[in-house]
Design a protein around this motif. Structure first.
Motif, short mmCIF file in Angstrom:
data_model
loop_
_atom_site.label_atom_id
_atom_site.label_comp_id
_atom_site.label_asym_id
_atom_site.label_seq_id
_atom_site.Cartn_x
_atom_site.Cartn_y
_atom_site.Cartn_z
N GLN A 1 -9.58 6.18 3.29
CA GLN A 1 -8.73 7.16 2.64
C GLN A 1 -7.37 6.56 2.34
OE1 GLN A 1 -9.24 10.43 1.76
NE2 GLN A 1 -11.40 10.19 2.23
N VAL A 2 -6.82 6.96 1.20
CA VAL A 2 -5.47 6.57 0.82
C VAL A 2 -4.67 7.85 0.56
CG1 VAL A 2 -4.05 5.42 -0.93
CG2 VAL A 2 -6.21 4.39 -0.19
N GLN A 3 -3.48 7.93 1.11
CA GLN A 3 -2.67 9.12 0.91
C GLN A 3 -1.39 8.77 0.17
OE1 GLN A 3 -3.23 12.51 1.54
NE2 GLN A 3 -1.42 12.50 0.20
N PRO A 4 -1.31 9.09 -1.13
CA PRO A 4 -0.07 8.88 -1.88
C PRO A 4 0.92 10.00 -1.61
CG PRO A 4 -2.03 8.86 -3.31
CD PRO A 4 -2.40 9.49 -2.00
N VAL A 5 2.19 9.64 -1.45
CA VAL A 5 3.25 10.63 -1.24
C VAL A 5 4.39 10.32 -2.20
CG1 VAL A 5 4.90 11.61 0.39
CG2 VAL A 5 2.63 10.89 1.19
N SER A 25 -0.20 5.15 1.87
CA SER A 25 -0.63 4.62 3.16
C SER A 25 -2.14 4.79 3.29
CB SER A 25 0.09 5.33 4.29
OG SER A 25 -0.17 6.72 4.24
N GLY A 26 -2.70 4.09 4.24
CA GLY A 26 -4.14 4.19 4.45
C GLY A 26 -4.84 2.88 4.16
N ARG A 27 -6.02 2.97 3.60
CA ARG A 27 -6.84 1.79 3.37
C ARG A 27 -6.41 1.04 2.12
NH1 ARG A 27 -12.69 3.75 2.98
NH2 ARG A 27 -12.68 2.05 1.48
N THR A 28 -5.12 0.69 2.08
CA THR A 28 -4.62 0.02 0.87
C THR A 28 -5.16 -1.39 0.73
OG1 THR A 28 -2.64 -0.57 2.10
CG2 THR A 28 -2.55 1.40 0.73
N GLN A 29 -5.74 -1.92 1.80
CA GLN A 29 -6.32 -3.24 1.67
C GLN A 29 -7.55 -3.22 0.77
OE1 GLN A 29 -6.04 -1.46 4.42
NE2 GLN A 29 -7.67 -1.80 5.89
N SER A 30 -7.97 -2.04 0.33
CA SER A 30 -9.07 -1.94 -0.62
C SER A 30 -8.62 -2.23 -2.05
CB SER A 30 -9.69 -0.55 -0.56
OG SER A 30 -10.21 -0.28 0.70
N SER A 71 6.07 -0.03 -11.80
CA SER A 71 6.08 -1.26 -11.03
C SER A 71 5.57 -0.94 -9.63
CB SER A 71 7.49 -1.86 -10.98
OG SER A 71 8.40 -0.96 -10.37
N ARG A 72 5.31 -1.98 -8.84
CA ARG A 72 4.84 -1.74 -7.49
C ARG A 72 5.32 -2.84 -6.56
NH1 ARG A 72 -1.44 -1.22 -7.32
NH2 ARG A 72 -1.01 -0.97 -5.09
N ASP A 73 5.33 -2.52 -5.28
CA ASP A 73 5.76 -3.44 -4.23
C ASP A 73 4.67 -3.45 -3.17
OD1 ASP A 73 8.79 -3.70 -2.16
OD2 ASP A 73 6.93 -4.87 -2.21
N ASN A 74 3.98 -4.56 -3.06
CA ASN A 74 2.87 -4.67 -2.10
C ASN A 74 3.24 -5.47 -0.86
OD1 ASN A 74 1.28 -3.29 -3.92
ND2 ASN A 74 0.25 -5.10 -4.70
N ARG A 75 4.51 -5.75 -0.67
CA ARG A 75 4.88 -6.64 0.44
C ARG A 75 4.53 -6.04 1.79
NH1 ARG A 75 10.95 -7.83 -1.15
NH2 ARG A 75 10.74 -5.64 -1.75
N ASP A 76 4.60 -4.71 1.89
CA ASP A 76 4.21 -4.04 3.12
C ASP A 76 2.77 -3.58 2.96
OD1 ASP A 76 5.56 -1.28 5.12
OD2 ASP A 76 3.75 -2.48 5.31
N ASN A 77 1.82 -4.31 3.54
CA ASN A 77 0.41 -3.98 3.34
C ASN A 77 0.04 -2.62 3.91
OD1 ASN A 77 -0.32 -6.28 1.91
ND2 ASN A 77 -0.61 -7.46 3.78
N ALA A 78 0.84 -2.14 4.86
CA ALA A 78 0.53 -0.85 5.45
C ALA A 78 0.96 0.31 4.57
CB ALA A 78 1.18 -0.73 6.82
N LYS A 79 1.88 0.06 3.66
CA LYS A 79 2.39 1.14 2.80
C LYS A 79 2.84 0.55 1.47
CE LYS A 79 4.37 4.64 4.62
NZ LYS A 79 5.32 5.53 5.32
N ASN A 80 1.92 0.47 0.53
CA ASN A 80 2.25 -0.01 -0.79
C ASN A 80 3.02 1.06 -1.55
OD1 ASN A 80 -0.91 -1.07 -0.30
ND2 ASN A 80 0.67 -2.59 -0.65
N THR A 81 3.97 0.64 -2.35
CA THR A 81 4.83 1.57 -3.06
C THR A 81 4.78 1.30 -4.55
OG1 THR A 81 6.32 1.67 -1.16
CG2 THR A 81 7.16 2.50 -3.24
#
Length: 124
Positions: A1-5, A25-30, A71-81
Motif C-alpha cells: 500500500q502507498v498512502q499519498p498525503v 509513504s508505504g511501499r514506495t520501493q515498488s 517534480s519529485r524527490d526520492n532521496r528519502d526512500n521511506a517517504k517520496n515527495t
C-alpha cells in the motif's frame, strides 16, 4: 500500500503562484510513478500532470502545459515527495487537487492509490 498525503492548497489571485506537495509513504520501493489530478465543482476528475519514478519522464495536460511544473524527490526512500508548482494561475484552475501513485500509460497516470485532496481556489 502507498498512502499519498497532499499539502499546500489555498487561495490565490489570478496570475499568482501556488505550490503543492505530496508525501507518499508505504511501499514506495515498488517504484511508483506519481501525479496530480483535479476535480472542479460539477465536473469530472481530470489529469493534470505525472512524473516517472526516476523523474526523467513527465506528462502534462494541455491546459496546464507551460504554467505547471511537476517534480519529485526520492532521496528519502521511506517517504517520496512529489511537487506541483503552479504559476500564472487562472480562475478555471480552481479545483480540489488530488495526488496519486500508479503507472504511466498513454501519457497519463493509471492510478492505484489516491490522496484525500487539497483545495486550490483562484480568485479573479
Amino acid at each position: 500500500q502507498v498512502q499519498p498525503v497532499e499539502s499546500g492548497g489555498g487561495l490565490v489571485q489570478a496570475g499568482g503562484s501556488l505550490g503543492l506537495s505530496c508525501a507518499a509513504s508505504g511501499r514506495t520501493q515498488s517504484y511508483y510513478a506519481m501525479g496530480w489530478f483535479r476535480q472542479a465543482p460539477g465536473k469530472e476528475r481530470e489529469f493534470v500532470a505525472a512524473i516517472s519514478w526516476s523523474g526523467t519522464t513527465t506528462y502534462y495536460a494541455d491546459s496546464v502545459k507551460g504554467r505547471f511544473t511537476i517534480s519529485r524527490d526520492n532521496r528519502d526512500n521511506a517517504k517520496n515527495t512529489v511537487y506541483l508548482q503552479m504559476n500564472s494561475l487562472k480562475p478555471e484552475d480552481t479545483a480540489v487537487y488530488y495526488c496519486a501513485a500508479g503507472r504511466l500509460t498513454g501519457r497519463t497516470l493509471l492510478s492505484d492509490f489516491w490522496g484525500q485532496g487539497t483545495q486550490v481556489t483562484v480568485s479573479s
